[in-house]
Scaffold this motif. Structure first.
Motif, short mmCIF file in Angstrom:
data_model
loop_
_atom_site.label_atom_id
_atom_site.label_comp_id
_atom_site.label_asym_id
_atom_site.label_seq_id
_atom_site.Cartn_x
_atom_site.Cartn_y
_atom_site.Cartn_z
N ILE A 1 0.84 -1.20 0.00
CA ILE A 1 0.00 0.00 0.00
C ILE A 1 0.87 1.25 0.00
N GLU A 2 1.95 1.24 0.77
CA GLU A 2 2.86 2.40 0.77
C GLU A 2 3.38 2.68 -0.64
N THR A 3 3.69 1.64 -1.38
CA THR A 3 4.14 1.82 -2.76
C THR A 3 3.03 2.37 -3.63
N ALA A 4 1.82 1.84 -3.47
CA ALA A 4 0.68 2.27 -4.29
C ALA A 4 0.27 3.72 -4.03
N VAL A 5 0.51 4.23 -2.82
CA VAL A 5 0.11 5.60 -2.48
C VAL A 5 1.29 6.56 -2.39
N ALA A 6 2.46 6.13 -2.84
CA ALA A 6 3.67 6.94 -2.70
C ALA A 6 3.53 8.32 -3.36
N HIS A 7 2.70 8.45 -4.37
CA HIS A 7 2.50 9.72 -5.05
C HIS A 7 1.63 10.70 -4.27
N LEU A 8 1.02 10.22 -3.19
CA LEU A 8 0.14 11.07 -2.37
C LEU A 8 0.90 11.48 -1.11
N THR A 9 1.33 12.72 -1.07
CA THR A 9 2.24 13.17 -0.01
C THR A 9 1.58 13.29 1.36
N ASN A 10 0.26 13.33 1.41
CA ASN A 10 -0.42 13.47 2.70
C ASN A 10 -1.10 12.17 3.14
N VAL A 11 -0.59 11.05 2.65
CA VAL A 11 -1.12 9.74 3.01
C VAL A 11 -0.02 8.91 3.64
N ARG A 12 -0.36 8.26 4.77
CA ARG A 12 0.57 7.31 5.37
C ARG A 12 -0.19 6.04 5.73
N VAL A 13 0.56 4.99 5.98
CA VAL A 13 -0.02 3.67 6.21
C VAL A 13 0.47 3.14 7.54
N ASP B 1 -7.91 -13.30 -14.45
CA ASP B 1 -7.18 -12.05 -14.63
C ASP B 1 -7.93 -10.90 -13.97
N VAL B 2 -7.33 -10.26 -12.98
CA VAL B 2 -7.94 -9.12 -12.29
C VAL B 2 -7.05 -7.87 -12.37
N GLU B 3 -6.11 -7.89 -13.29
CA GLU B 3 -5.12 -6.81 -13.40
C GLU B 3 -5.76 -5.43 -13.49
N SER B 4 -6.86 -5.30 -14.21
CA SER B 4 -7.46 -3.98 -14.41
C SER B 4 -8.12 -3.43 -13.13
N TYR B 5 -8.25 -4.24 -12.11
CA TYR B 5 -8.88 -3.81 -10.87
C TYR B 5 -7.88 -3.53 -9.74
N LEU B 6 -6.59 -3.67 -10.04
CA LEU B 6 -5.57 -3.56 -9.00
C LEU B 6 -4.48 -2.57 -9.38
N PRO B 7 -3.92 -1.87 -8.40
CA PRO B 7 -2.71 -1.09 -8.68
C PRO B 7 -1.62 -2.06 -9.17
N PRO B 8 -0.77 -1.63 -10.11
CA PRO B 8 0.24 -2.53 -10.68
C PRO B 8 1.09 -3.26 -9.63
N VAL B 9 1.52 -2.59 -8.58
CA VAL B 9 2.37 -3.22 -7.57
C VAL B 9 1.62 -4.36 -6.86
N ILE B 10 0.34 -4.19 -6.65
CA ILE B 10 -0.47 -5.23 -6.00
C ILE B 10 -0.66 -6.41 -6.94
N ASN B 11 -0.98 -6.13 -8.21
CA ASN B 11 -1.16 -7.20 -9.18
C ASN B 11 0.12 -8.03 -9.30
N GLN B 12 1.26 -7.36 -9.38
CA GLN B 12 2.54 -8.06 -9.50
C GLN B 12 2.79 -8.96 -8.29
N ALA B 13 2.51 -8.46 -7.11
CA ALA B 13 2.71 -9.26 -5.88
C ALA B 13 1.80 -10.48 -5.87
N ILE B 14 0.58 -10.31 -6.36
CA ILE B 14 -0.36 -11.45 -6.42
C ILE B 14 0.15 -12.49 -7.40
N LEU B 15 0.59 -12.05 -8.57
CA LEU B 15 1.11 -12.99 -9.56
C LEU B 15 2.31 -13.77 -9.01
N GLU B 16 3.20 -13.05 -8.33
CA GLU B 16 4.38 -13.72 -7.74
C GLU B 16 3.97 -14.72 -6.68
#
Length: 162
Positions: free
Chosen positions: A55-67, A142-157
Motif C-alpha cells: 500500500i505504501e508503494t501504491a500511495v507513494a505519489h500522495l504526499t499526505n497519506v501514510r499507512v 485475470d484481475v489486473e485492471s482492478y488492482l494497482p500494478p504493484v499489488i497485481n505483480q505481488a499477487i502474480l508472484e
C-alpha cells in the motif's frame, strides 16, 4: 486544526476502488491514514507487513497519506490516539450503506468526536471487492485492471510460487 481521516480496512488486496477512495480523501483532508486492520472473519492473502509495504508503494505519489498496521485495537480508539476526527469509508451499494451505517453509529458511540465520511464509489469500481477478486485470483482469473500494478505483480508472484 489539522483534519485527519483514518481509512480503516483489511485491504486484502488493496483494489483500484480503495486507491480511488484514498486519492479522493487525500484531496479533502490534510492527512489520510490508511489503517491496515485485521478482519477476524476473513482469511488473509497477504500478511499485515506485506499489505503495508504494498500500500505504501501504491500511495507513494500522495504526499499526505501514510499507512499503519493495527491488529489489536478498536477503530474508534485508534482514531482517537492518532488525532483523527474522521473515518473515511467508501460505499458501493445500499448493502454497503446499511453495513457501514451500523459500524459508524457504534464508532460514534465509542468516540463521540468521530465523524464517518462516506464517499460513493466511482462507477467503474462499484462492482468490485477484495473478496470477489480473491475468488477470481484463486482460480487463475485475470484481475489486473482492478488492482494497482504493484499489488497485481505481488499477487502474480505469490500465485506462481505455489
Amino acid at each position: 486544526m489539522k483534519k485527519i481521516a483514518l481509512f480503516p480496512g483489511s485491504f486484502d488486496p488493496l483494489t483500484n476502488g480503495h486507491l480511488d477512495t484514498i486519492t479522493r480523501g487525500a484531496a479533502l483532508f490534510d492527512e489520510v491514514i490508511v489503517g491496515v486492520f485485521v478482519n477476524t472473519s476473513k482469511k488473509s492473502f497477504f500478511s499485515a507487513e506485506e499489505k503495508v509495504q504494498l500500500i505504501e508503494t501504491a500511495v507513494a505519489h500522495l504526499t499526505n497519506v501514510r499507512v499503519l498496521v493495527q491488529e489489536h485495537e478498536l477503530t474508534a480508539d485508534v482514531a482517537r490516539s492518532l488525532g483523527a476526527k474522521f473515518l473515511l469509508r467508501g460505499i458501493r451499494s445500499v448493502k454497503d450503506y446499511e453495513y457501514e451505517k451500523d459500524i459508524a453509529q457504534m464508532n460514534r458511540h465509542l468516540n463521540a468526536e468521530l465523524e464517518t465520511v462516506f464517499l460513493l464509489a466511482s462507477p467503474e469500481y462499484n462492482h468490485i471487492s477484495s473478496s470477489i477478486l480473491k475468488e477470481v485470483i484463486q482460480f487463475g482469473g485475470d484481475v489486473e485492471s482492478y488492482l494497482p500494478p504493484v499489488i497485481n505483480q505481488a499477487i502474480l508472484e505469490k500465485r506462481d510460487a505455489k
